[in-house]
Design a protein around this motif. Structure first.
Motif, short mmCIF file in Angstrom:
data_model
loop_
_atom_site.label_atom_id
_atom_site.label_comp_id
_atom_site.label_asym_id
_atom_site.label_seq_id
_atom_site.Cartn_x
_atom_site.Cartn_y
_atom_site.Cartn_z
N UNK A 42 -5.40 -17.59 -21.87
CA UNK A 42 -4.26 -18.47 -22.08
C UNK A 42 -4.15 -19.43 -20.90
N UNK A 43 -4.16 -20.72 -21.21
CA UNK A 43 -3.85 -21.77 -20.24
C UNK A 43 -2.50 -22.32 -20.65
N UNK A 44 -1.57 -22.30 -19.72
CA UNK A 44 -0.21 -22.74 -20.05
C UNK A 44 0.33 -23.61 -18.92
N UNK A 45 0.95 -24.70 -19.30
CA UNK A 45 1.58 -25.63 -18.36
C UNK A 45 3.06 -25.69 -18.73
N UNK A 46 3.92 -25.34 -17.79
CA UNK A 46 5.35 -25.30 -18.09
C UNK A 46 6.18 -25.68 -16.88
N UNK A 47 7.25 -26.44 -17.09
CA UNK A 47 8.17 -26.72 -15.99
C UNK A 47 8.91 -25.46 -15.53
N UNK A 48 8.90 -24.43 -16.36
CA UNK A 48 9.54 -23.16 -15.99
C UNK A 48 8.85 -22.52 -14.77
N UNK A 49 7.62 -22.93 -14.48
CA UNK A 49 6.87 -22.36 -13.36
C UNK A 49 7.18 -23.03 -12.01
N UNK A 50 7.96 -24.10 -12.02
CA UNK A 50 8.31 -24.80 -10.77
C UNK A 50 8.91 -23.81 -9.76
N UNK A 51 8.38 -23.84 -8.54
CA UNK A 51 8.90 -23.01 -7.46
C UNK A 51 8.53 -21.53 -7.56
N UNK A 52 7.68 -21.18 -8.52
CA UNK A 52 7.29 -19.78 -8.70
C UNK A 52 5.89 -19.54 -8.16
N UNK A 53 5.68 -18.35 -7.60
CA UNK A 53 4.34 -17.98 -7.14
C UNK A 53 3.46 -17.67 -8.34
N UNK A 54 2.16 -17.56 -8.11
CA UNK A 54 1.23 -17.22 -9.17
C UNK A 54 1.60 -15.89 -9.82
#
Length: 113
Positions: A42-54
């Motif tokens: 799964x490759x996913x691009x989301x603004x929900x990931x802003x400021x989150x670590x891997x």
């Protein structure tokens, strides 16, 4: 399975780009092979990931798909990026093949940003 993954990820993480690839054939014959689709990339691009670590991003994806690991899924390989990370790594000259754009935009980065 890919459709259930797609729906869960779109509902929970509101991605701008999403690719789900069945890699089960690459794992045929090893422990965990159930003779069907059980290994996904799964490759996913989301603004929900802003400021989150891997690690936090991966936890968000696992949270979105619920208890499917071990039940419907044996393995999940992930790339999780913010839109800014993706756009800085993407090659915009090629059309996007993701489930969200369906041929508009740019190709996914080949590695985790």
């Amino acid at each position: 399975m890919p459709e259930r993954l797609r729906k869960a990820l779109i509902t929970e993480l509101k991605p701008t780009h999403l690719w789900i690839e069945d890699e089960s054939a690459q794992h045929a014959g090893h422990p965990g092979d159930r003779g069907g689709s059980s290994h996904y990339f799964v490759r996913i691009v989301s603004p929900e990931f802003e400021g989150k670590s891997l690690v936090e991003r991966h936890r968000m994806v696992y949270g979105a798909i619920g208890g499917r690991i071990g039940r419907d899924l044996h393995a999940l390989r992930l790339q999780a990026a913010t839109p800014e990370e993706w756009h800085s790594a993407a090659t915009v000259s090629e059309p996007c093949t993701c489930l969200i754009c369906n041929n508009g935009g740019a190709r996914p980065p080949s590695s985790e940003p």
